[in-house]
Design a protein around this motif. Sequence first.
Motif, PDB file in Angstrom:
ATOM      1  N   GLY A   1       0.845  -1.187   0.000  1.00 51.24           N
ATOM      2  CA  GLY A   1       0.000   0.000   0.000  1.00 51.24           C
ATOM      3  C   GLY A   1       0.879   1.235   0.000  1.00 51.24           C
ATOM      4  N   PRO A   2       0.294   2.377  -0.197  1.00 51.63           N
ATOM      5  CA  PRO A   2       1.083   3.609  -0.211  1.00 51.63           C
ATOM      6  C   PRO A   2       1.640   3.916   1.186  1.00 51.63           C
ATOM      7  CG  PRO A   2      -1.245   4.125  -0.204  1.00 51.63           C
ATOM      8  CD  PRO A   2      -1.154   2.646  -0.355  1.00 51.63           C
ATOM      9  N   VAL A   3       2.784   4.554   1.212  1.00 55.78           N
ATOM     10  CA  VAL A   3       3.314   5.056   2.483  1.00 55.78           C
ATOM     11  C   VAL A   3       2.443   6.247   2.892  1.00 55.78           C
ATOM     12  CG1 VAL A   3       5.287   6.082   3.664  1.00 55.78           C
ATOM     13  CG2 VAL A   3       5.648   4.298   1.934  1.00 55.78           C
ATOM     14  N   ARG A   4       1.852   6.152   4.069  1.00 54.79           N
ATOM     15  CA  ARG A   4       0.955   7.211   4.535  1.00 54.79           C
ATOM     16  C   ARG A   4       1.629   8.035   5.639  1.00 54.79           C
ATOM     17  NH1 ARG A   4      -4.449   7.084   3.170  1.00 54.79           N
ATOM     18  NH2 ARG A   4      -4.250   9.232   3.934  1.00 54.79           N
ATOM     19  N   ARG A   5       1.397   9.342   5.591  1.00 59.36           N
ATOM     20  CA  ARG A   5       1.922  10.247   6.610  1.00 59.36           C
ATOM     21  C   ARG A   5       0.755  10.940   7.307  1.00 59.36           C
ATOM     22  NH1 ARG A   5       5.543  14.444   3.994  1.00 59.36           N
ATOM     23  NH2 ARG A   5       4.075  14.232   2.248  1.00 59.36           N
ATOM     24  N   VAL A   6       0.859  11.009   8.603  1.00 55.15           N
ATOM     25  CA  VAL A   6      -0.127  11.734   9.397  1.00 55.15           C
ATOM     26  C   VAL A   6       0.637  12.776  10.197  1.00 55.15           C
ATOM     27  CG1 VAL A   6      -1.960  11.589  11.108  1.00 55.15           C
ATOM     28  CG2 VAL A   6      -1.546   9.667   9.561  1.00 55.15           C
ATOM     29  N   ALA A   7       0.303  14.033   9.964  1.00 59.73           N
ATOM     30  CA  ALA A   7       1.054  15.120  10.592  1.00 59.73           C
ATOM     31  C   ALA A   7       0.136  16.307  10.816  1.00 59.73           C
ATOM     32  CB  ALA A   7       2.230  15.514   9.703  1.00 59.73           C
ATOM     33  N   SER A   8       0.686  17.337  11.438  1.00 56.48           N
ATOM     34  CA  SER A   8      -0.102  18.538  11.716  1.00 56.48           C
ATOM     35  C   SER A   8      -0.324  19.347  10.438  1.00 56.48           C
ATOM     36  CB  SER A   8       0.602  19.392  12.761  1.00 56.48           C
ATOM     37  OG  SER A   8       0.652  18.721  14.005  1.00 56.48           O
ATOM     38  N   LEU A   9      -1.264  20.270  10.518  1.00 53.94           N
ATOM     39  CA  LEU A   9      -1.578  21.108   9.374  1.00 53.94           C
ATOM     40  C   LEU A   9      -0.387  21.983   9.001  1.00 53.94           C
ATOM     41  CD1 LEU A   9      -5.167  22.352  10.341  1.00 53.94           C
ATOM     42  CD2 LEU A   9      -4.542  20.349   8.951  1.00 53.94           C
ATOM     43  N   ASP A  10      -0.316  22.352   7.742  1.00 50.76           N
ATOM     44  CA  ASP A  10       0.751  23.240   7.278  1.00 50.76           C
ATOM     45  C   ASP A  10       0.379  24.694   7.564  1.00 50.76           C
ATOM     46  OD1 ASP A  10       2.711  21.438   6.274  1.00 50.76           O
ATOM     47  OD2 ASP A  10       1.401  21.015   4.565  1.00 50.76           O
ATOM     48  N   THR A  11       0.221  24.979   8.842  1.00 47.62           N
ATOM     49  CA  THR A  11      -0.056  26.329   9.317  1.00 47.62           C
ATOM     50  C   THR A  11       0.789  26.575  10.554  1.00 47.62           C
ATOM     51  OG1 THR A  11      -1.794  25.770  10.923  1.00 47.62           O
ATOM     52  CG2 THR A  11      -2.470  26.023   8.612  1.00 47.62           C
ATOM     53  N   PRO A  12       0.965  27.834  10.951  1.00 46.04           N
ATOM     54  CA  PRO A  12       1.518  28.064  12.291  1.00 46.04           C
ATOM     55  C   PRO A  12       0.602  27.444  13.341  1.00 46.04           C
ATOM     56  CG  PRO A  12       1.591  30.067  10.971  1.00 46.04           C
ATOM     57  CD  PRO A  12       0.762  29.080  10.206  1.00 46.04           C
ATOM     58  N   ILE A  13       1.113  27.268  14.548  1.00 46.72           N
ATOM     59  CA  ILE A  13       0.352  26.594  15.602  1.00 46.72           C
ATOM     60  C   ILE A  13      -0.567  27.601  16.293  1.00 46.72           C
ATOM     61  CG2 ILE A  13       0.504  25.206  17.689  1.00 46.72           C
ATOM     62  CD1 ILE A  13       3.388  24.506  16.794  1.00 46.72           C
ATOM     63  N   PRO A  14      -1.879  27.369  16.264  1.00 49.12           N
ATOM     64  CA  PRO A  14      -2.811  28.326  16.873  1.00 49.12           C
ATOM     65  C   PRO A  14      -2.878  28.179  18.392  1.00 49.12           C
ATOM     66  CG  PRO A  14      -4.031  26.510  15.912  1.00 49.12           C
ATOM     67  CD  PRO A  14      -2.583  26.277  15.574  1.00 49.12           C
ATOM     68  N   PHE A  15      -3.417  29.208  19.033  1.00 46.95           N
ATOM     69  CA  PHE A  15      -3.488  29.242  20.498  1.00 46.95           C
ATOM     70  C   PHE A  15      -4.744  28.577  21.060  1.00 46.95           C
ATOM     71  CE2 PHE A  15      -5.671  31.899  23.738  1.00 46.95           C
ATOM     72  CZ  PHE A  15      -5.059  31.373  24.862  1.00 46.95           C
ATOM     73  N   ALA A  16      -5.922  28.932  20.542  1.00 47.02           N
ATOM     74  CA  ALA A  16      -7.191  28.461  21.112  1.00 47.02           C
ATOM     75  C   ALA A  16      -7.240  26.940  21.120  1.00 47.02           C
ATOM     76  CB  ALA A  16      -8.364  29.032  20.325  1.00 47.02           C
TER      77      ALA A  16
ATOM     78  N   LEU B   1      -5.463  10.432  12.996  1.00 48.81           N
ATOM     79  CA  LEU B   1      -4.659   9.211  12.935  1.00 48.81           C
ATOM     80  C   LEU B   1      -5.515   7.971  12.708  1.00 48.81           C
ATOM     81  CD1 LEU B   1      -2.152   7.456  13.346  1.00 48.81           C
ATOM     82  CD2 LEU B   1      -2.478   7.720  15.829  1.00 48.81           C
ATOM     83  N   LYS B   2      -6.578   7.831  13.456  1.00 43.76           N
ATOM     84  CA  LYS B   2      -7.389   6.622  13.358  1.00 43.76           C
ATOM     85  C   LYS B   2      -7.990   6.473  11.962  1.00 43.76           C
ATOM     86  CE  LYS B   2     -11.116   6.472  15.867  1.00 43.76           C
ATOM     87  NZ  LYS B   2     -12.019   6.327  17.052  1.00 43.76           N
ATOM     88  N   THR B   3      -8.454   7.563  11.376  1.00 47.29           N
ATOM     89  CA  THR B   3      -9.054   7.504  10.045  1.00 47.29           C
ATOM     90  C   THR B   3      -8.041   7.047   9.003  1.00 47.29           C
ATOM     91  OG1 THR B   3     -10.592   9.288  10.592  1.00 47.29           O
ATOM     92  CG2 THR B   3     -10.189   8.867   8.258  1.00 47.29           C
ATOM     93  N   VAL B   4      -6.866   7.624   9.016  1.00 48.58           N
ATOM     94  CA  VAL B   4      -5.837   7.273   8.033  1.00 48.58           C
ATOM     95  C   VAL B   4      -5.371   5.838   8.234  1.00 48.58           C
ATOM     96  CG1 VAL B   4      -3.538   7.825   7.167  1.00 48.58           C
ATOM     97  CG2 VAL B   4      -5.105   9.667   7.813  1.00 48.58           C
TER      98      VAL B   4
END
Length: 670
Positions: free
Chosen positions: A632-647, A660-663
């Motif tokens: 199967g394809p190599v899958r990556r699960v990571a944070s969004l390509d944005t700066p890290i928000p506060f709220a 993670l669970k979905t991927v």
Amino acid sequence: MSISTSKNKQLTLTYDTNELSEETLLSLYKKLLLPRMIEEKMLLLLRQGKISKWFSGIGQEAIAIGVTAALAADEYILPMHRNLGVFTSRNIPLYRLFSQWQGKANGFTKGRDRSFHFGSQAYHLVGMISHLGPQLGIANGIALAHKLQDEAKVCAVFCGDGATSEGDFHEALNVASVWQLPVLFCIENNGYGLSTPTNEQFHCEHLADRGKGYNMESHIIDGNNIIEVYQKISELSASIRQHPRPVLVEFKTFRMRGHEEASGTKYVPQELMDAWALKDPVDNFRQFLLEEGILDVEADEQIQLTYKNLIQEHLQKTFAEPAITSTVAEELQDVFKKHLPINTPITKQTKNIRHVDAIAEGLYQAMEKHPSLVIMGQDIAEYGGVFKITEGFVEAFGKERVRNTPICESIIVSIAYGLAVKNTKAVVEMQFADFVSTGFNPIVNLLAKSHYRWGQAADVVIRMPCGAGVGAGPFHSQSNEAWFTKTPGLKVLYPAFPKDAKGLLIAAVNDPNPVMFFEHKALYRSIYQEVPTDYYELPIGKAGVLKEGDDVTIVTFGASVHWALDCLHELDTVSADLIDLRTLQPLDTATIYESVKKTGKVLILQEDSTFGSLSSEISALITENCFEHLDGPVRRVASLDTPIPFAKALEANYLPKERLKTVLKELLAY
């Protein structure tokens, strides 16, 4: 030779020998003459195409010669690329200098760097890097080691007028003043920073005036007058040895050639060139010695002939030396200093402690093990650091070894390197990993390249409190390991458990190479584990396999390890190999490949955003080395390509835990 033998030239410099012996005066003249003659030969070879580049110090020789002659042979000097006289005055064999400039094996960098970008412990020299400013911090580190080791020595460091505009210059002067370090800061004000004149670089009358802002003693010296340089620096050096403190010296001089020969000097008014030509340090001092009867024409011609023959002899030796060769293995093995980990027995005695406690205990035991180890950082002394990891350290080890620093990450990293030059280990705490950006240059350009360039180990650990999940926002939450994993020469550790954190931190301190040690803030007080009370190492470069299975390989590190454990606990029917990398550089590819070849499917989980991250490299490596085993394809699960928000809700959406669970299900169903 361009040096005239006439006795009728008009002196434009005044020499007060202050009863210096004729032997000393002749010695200074010979030291002045040799680099001038070498330079003239190099300029000829450059025109003939026999060397590739040259940075000329013609007209400035008196500074390098005077400073070096005033210091003891075992006192460190950090020169620039116009300070040939420093190297010749330290009696480095000429053929070794010539080999260095031609990139041959008898040089100091195995052909890996050029010009004066090298150091030598044998001659107590630390060469520059092109970024200029960090060497001021290195001098601070060497001087700090002198103080800690109770050595009555001074360290001299050179910079040009241009480098005084860099932030590192001001950081270095500030720290040297606060810590009262025995450093001689030597500014060669030669009129131009490449082509930019001094009046476009700064708006003070004299660069020496900047010392006032740091409550630092400062002096202005005629940099073309060898006697004035030698006598004043001798006086200052003797005083600094007796009463350690930094001193700023501005040498007024002029660069008679281009920044480097290809630059030329068309931007310099001819009348300025003519005026400074009359103040030539070699011509004037030679004429003075002739007039005083200390030197005669015949003796001078004999000295020049001797040097001419010496230069030619050593050049021939260098020209006869074959071009340097190397192998892939040789190049790779010199990136790091070889190190054999200690093999300490671990007793069964443990205690259940938090991640933060394990790091503190490892650091404390390292301080006990290495009596000269110095730790530095903002608020780490009485306050104990913002995360209280060094709480109680001052009482145990004293403020000399547990040092609060001003807010100046760049120069503190350079100081740590200077300590390493003096065989003293250092640990630097970045208050938050995000703040390392202001210390980025010396990490990637000084620490990382040092051993490969000239064999000097950068025995420095940089602690990096990192990570999101605690509502700290864009400036206190990054997981920025990818900034460093792609830089050859740095080791990068990122433990997920207290036992690993303690053992790997001790290993990092023992390792003589630069180590970036990442500590996830969200794990500090949330993760407990039974941790051996002993002083022990865990191997750098070896991943841990936390779970074994056949369905899928999950590769992860840091806080993401715990997300993966939670996910597999929830999806209890999934049979997975769970690999905790622990070390990101060097990467344990053997463990990864073995697992992927067994399971056929792989998911890479990380906290950092996706693009250009470590997961990208691991994915590429797996595709290149395990492609025929993949189902199967190599899958990556990571944070969004944005700066890290506060709220809180935004931060939860930013992080990949819920995705993670979905991927993983998608990959298993592929």
